[in-house]
Design an enzyme around this catalytic site. Sequence first.
Site, mmCIF file in Angstrom:
data_model
loop_
_atom_site.group_PDB
_atom_site.id
_atom_site.type_symbol
_atom_site.label_atom_id
_atom_site.label_comp_id
_atom_site.label_asym_id
_atom_site.label_seq_id
_atom_site.Cartn_x
_atom_site.Cartn_y
_atom_site.Cartn_z
ATOM 1 N N PRO A 73 37.159 53.055 53.178
ATOM 2 C CA PRO A 73 36.410 51.704 53.053
ATOM 3 C C PRO A 73 35.486 51.656 54.280
ATOM 4 O O PRO A 73 36.108 51.794 55.520
ATOM 5 C CB PRO A 73 37.593 50.784 53.474
ATOM 6 C CG PRO A 73 38.499 51.574 53.875
ATOM 7 C CD PRO A 73 38.497 53.084 53.361
ATOM 8 N N MET A 74 34.420 51.271 54.287
ATOM 9 C CA MET A 74 33.614 50.711 55.367
ATOM 10 C C MET A 74 32.600 49.581 55.067
ATOM 11 O O MET A 74 31.778 49.961 54.137
ATOM 12 C CB MET A 74 32.515 52.151 55.628
ATOM 13 C CG MET A 74 32.962 53.232 56.510
ATOM 14 S SD MET A 74 31.537 54.490 56.567
ATOM 15 C CE MET A 74 31.269 54.854 55.033
ATOM 16 N N GLN A 124 40.155 47.413 49.848
ATOM 17 C CA GLN A 124 40.814 47.569 51.257
ATOM 18 C C GLN A 124 40.912 46.269 51.624
ATOM 19 O O GLN A 124 39.833 45.270 51.597
ATOM 20 C CB GLN A 124 39.969 48.281 52.324
ATOM 21 C CG GLN A 124 40.357 48.032 53.750
ATOM 22 C CD GLN A 124 39.720 46.940 54.534
ATOM 23 O OE1 GLN A 124 38.638 46.595 54.184
ATOM 24 N NE2 GLN A 124 40.518 46.324 55.616
ATOM 25 N N TYR A 126 41.773 42.963 54.765
ATOM 26 C CA TYR A 126 42.235 42.667 56.060
ATOM 27 C C TYR A 126 42.760 41.141 55.600
ATOM 28 O O TYR A 126 42.090 40.343 54.903
ATOM 29 C CB TYR A 126 40.871 42.420 56.641
ATOM 30 C CG TYR A 126 40.214 43.490 57.242
ATOM 31 C CD1 TYR A 126 41.007 44.369 58.171
ATOM 32 C CD2 TYR A 126 38.893 44.029 57.179
ATOM 33 C CE1 TYR A 126 40.532 45.375 58.957
ATOM 34 C CE2 TYR A 126 38.274 45.041 57.703
ATOM 35 C CZ TYR A 126 39.199 45.836 58.789
ATOM 36 O OH TYR A 126 38.512 46.787 59.434
ATOM 37 N N THR A 152 44.773 47.138 55.608
ATOM 38 C CA THR A 152 44.505 47.888 57.191
ATOM 39 C C THR A 152 45.371 47.383 58.305
ATOM 40 O O THR A 152 45.421 46.355 58.368
ATOM 41 C CB THR A 152 43.234 47.718 57.323
ATOM 42 O OG1 THR A 152 42.235 48.442 56.432
ATOM 43 C CG2 THR A 152 42.656 48.489 58.807
ATOM 44 N N SER A 236 45.501 57.201 59.714
ATOM 45 C CA SER A 236 44.072 57.063 60.181
ATOM 46 C C SER A 236 44.305 56.433 61.676
ATOM 47 O O SER A 236 45.357 55.594 61.938
ATOM 48 C CB SER A 236 43.421 55.935 59.337
ATOM 49 O OG SER A 236 42.206 55.547 59.676
ATOM 50 N N HIS A 238 41.245 54.756 62.323
ATOM 51 C CA HIS A 238 40.033 54.078 62.254
ATOM 52 C C HIS A 238 38.818 54.872 62.603
ATOM 53 O O HIS A 238 37.833 54.305 63.156
ATOM 54 C CB HIS A 238 40.104 52.535 62.771
ATOM 55 C CG HIS A 238 39.703 51.401 62.191
ATOM 56 N ND1 HIS A 238 40.468 50.588 61.313
ATOM 57 C CD2 HIS A 238 38.319 51.305 61.742
ATOM 58 C CE1 HIS A 238 39.683 49.621 60.812
ATOM 59 N NE2 HIS A 238 38.342 50.036 61.280
ATOM 60 N N ASP A 269 42.448 60.333 56.969
ATOM 61 C CA ASP A 269 41.080 60.462 57.094
ATOM 62 C C ASP A 269 40.668 60.387 58.594
ATOM 63 O O ASP A 269 41.659 60.361 59.617
ATOM 64 C CB ASP A 269 40.284 59.053 56.718
ATOM 65 C CG ASP A 269 40.465 57.713 57.439
ATOM 66 O OD1 ASP A 269 40.976 57.788 58.767
ATOM 67 O OD2 ASP A 269 40.421 56.642 56.929
ATOM 68 N N GLY A 270 39.522 60.882 59.154
ATOM 69 C CA GLY A 270 38.983 60.787 60.640
ATOM 70 C C GLY A 270 38.407 62.258 60.753
ATOM 71 O O GLY A 270 39.189 63.260 61.053
ATOM 72 N N ARG A 293 32.289 58.228 57.731
ATOM 73 C CA ARG A 293 30.673 58.414 58.207
ATOM 74 C C ARG A 293 30.140 59.497 57.546
ATOM 75 O O ARG A 293 28.790 59.081 57.228
ATOM 76 C CB ARG A 293 30.678 58.803 59.824
ATOM 77 C CG ARG A 293 31.428 57.567 60.783
ATOM 78 C CD ARG A 293 31.449 57.905 62.081
ATOM 79 N NE ARG A 293 32.024 57.328 63.004
ATOM 80 C CZ ARG A 293 33.126 57.195 63.147
ATOM 81 N NH1 ARG A 293 34.029 57.811 62.487
ATOM 82 N NH2 ARG A 293 33.563 56.239 64.020
HETATM 83 C C1 LIG Z 1 30.777 51.401 60.097
HETATM 84 C C2 LIG Z 1 32.183 51.591 59.900
HETATM 85 C C3 LIG Z 1 32.800 50.387 59.164
HETATM 86 C C4 LIG Z 1 34.159 50.739 58.818
HETATM 87 N N1 LIG Z 1 34.797 49.449 58.315
HETATM 88 C C5 LIG Z 1 36.105 49.581 57.910
HETATM 89 C C6 LIG Z 1 36.770 48.537 56.964
HETATM 90 O O1 LIG Z 1 36.081 47.527 56.755
HETATM 91 N N2 LIG Z 1 37.705 48.610 56.891
HETATM 92 C C7 LIG Z 1 38.915 49.804 57.258
HETATM 93 O O2 LIG Z 1 39.990 49.778 56.822
HETATM 94 N N3 LIG Z 1 38.112 50.518 57.769
HETATM 95 C C8 LIG Z 1 36.902 50.598 58.236
HETATM 96 N N4 LIG Z 1 36.452 51.713 58.916
HETATM 97 C C9 LIG Z 1 37.306 52.907 59.249
HETATM 98 C C10 LIG Z 1 36.884 53.695 57.963
HETATM 99 O O3 LIG Z 1 37.717 53.505 56.802
HETATM 100 C C11 LIG Z 1 37.671 55.215 58.300
HETATM 101 O O4 LIG Z 1 38.985 54.989 58.542
HETATM 102 C C12 LIG Z 1 36.928 56.070 59.255
HETATM 103 O O5 LIG Z 1 35.716 55.758 59.354
HETATM 104 C C13 LIG Z 1 37.245 57.563 59.087
HETATM 105 O O6 LIG Z 1 36.599 58.326 59.976
HETATM 106 P P1 LIG Z 1 35.491 59.273 59.527
HETATM 107 O O7 LIG Z 1 34.198 58.245 59.660
HETATM 108 O O8 LIG Z 1 35.514 60.051 60.621
HETATM 109 O O9 LIG Z 1 35.663 59.834 58.421
HETATM 110 C C14 LIG Z 1 34.946 51.830 59.148
HETATM 111 C C15 LIG Z 1 34.539 52.759 59.709
HETATM 112 C C16 LIG Z 1 33.036 52.756 60.266
HETATM 113 C C17 LIG Z 1 32.403 53.896 60.640
#
Ligand SMILES: Cc1cc2nc3c(=O)[nH]c(=O)nc-3n(C[C@H](O)[C@H](O)[C@H](O)COP(=O)(O)O)c2cc1C
Length: 317
Positions: A73-74, A124, A126, A152, A236, A238, A269-270, A293
């Site tokens: 989720p982003m 996802q 919040y 989350t 995760s 985040h 993830d990550g 990303r």
């Molecule tokens: C710009 C951005 C926005 C994100 N928004 C959320 C979100 O709204 N909710 C959430 O649970 N995680 C959010 N994340 C975290 C991602 O779900 C995820 O845990 C993380 O990006 C994984 O790592 P990676 O980017 O290295 O693959 C966000 C990450 C980024 C980069």
Amino acid sequence: MPTVDELEAAARATLPAEVYDFFAGGADGEVTLAANKAAWERVRLRPRAFAGDVPTGTELLGLRLSHPVGVAPMGYQGLLHPEAELATACGAGTAGALSVVSTRSSRSLEEIAAAAPNAPRWFQVYVLRDRRLTAEVVERAAAAGYCALVLTGDTPVLGRKLRDARNGFVIPEEHARGNLSVPRHSDGAMQDPAISFESISWLRGLSGLPVLVKGVLRADDARLCLDAGAAGVIVSNHGGRQLDGAIATAEALPEVVAEVAGAAAVLVDGGVDSATDVQRALALGADAVLVGRPVAWALAVGGADAVAELLSDLAVA
Ligand SMILES: Cc1cc2nc3c(=O)[nH]c(=O)nc-3n(C[C@H](O)[C@H](O)[C@H](O)COP(=O)(O)O)c2cc1C
């Protein structure tokens, strides 16, 4: 078939610098951000001889998937591409990949579901200070066919992103309100720091959907999530955007797997940016892997087609 590094370079060349920094950055000194990538590299594989062509199809909480790679989720994807999460959902759908849609998406959860009606999707959550607002969004997600909720648990307060502070970057409101009828900074729309494991059964009761907890980095927390009714956990930090100095996910995964695998779904993830990293995560016992990303870069560079290509490339066994 561009690598994730190539996609990132191309996205960086096209996006406004402060938008690139917002997506690429982590909290504070970005130690955990770097540690995530480095920790996957340290995992060495022990391939079997004569393994043949291993099928990638899998089942996750009753959902049939073409492969175990999904979209993390982003929020705010309108910053990356005019079609935002609609393009991501279409690309994931084409690749047969799971998408997890953020509470903070730029487009509404209903529009996203309609853009790729047959694509497997989770929502996802919040938990916001205004519980009625939270409940409304969750009930909408259940009605729109999302198959599970991802709660989350690592964002009681927002991580400090130094790049954004230096750039004076503030998320434009029009990209932050796909699902919420009130401004992002209004009191009710803020994430509630006072949530607990009890939110798991609350969400399950509201929606009738299985709940996974995202942001678990310890075996004892994973156990508490299961005891509180979770159907799975997502290991995760985040993407290094919350507590800097937190353990890399590849290092945390084995203890979580040892505690709950078999009894619950375990995702991670990550820093996953290659098919080899996906295999490393599966070898350590994850049921599936989410990528954040890399999907953002693909979306910025080439919309739905690039997202589909990336997810298919990552899924090659
Ligand atoms: C710009 C951005 C926005 C994100 N928004 C959320 C979100 O709204 N909710 C959430 O649970 N995680 C959010 N994340 C975290 C991602 O779900 C995820 O845990 C993380 O990006 C994984 O790592 P990676 O980017 O290295 O693959 C966000 C990450 C980024 C980069």
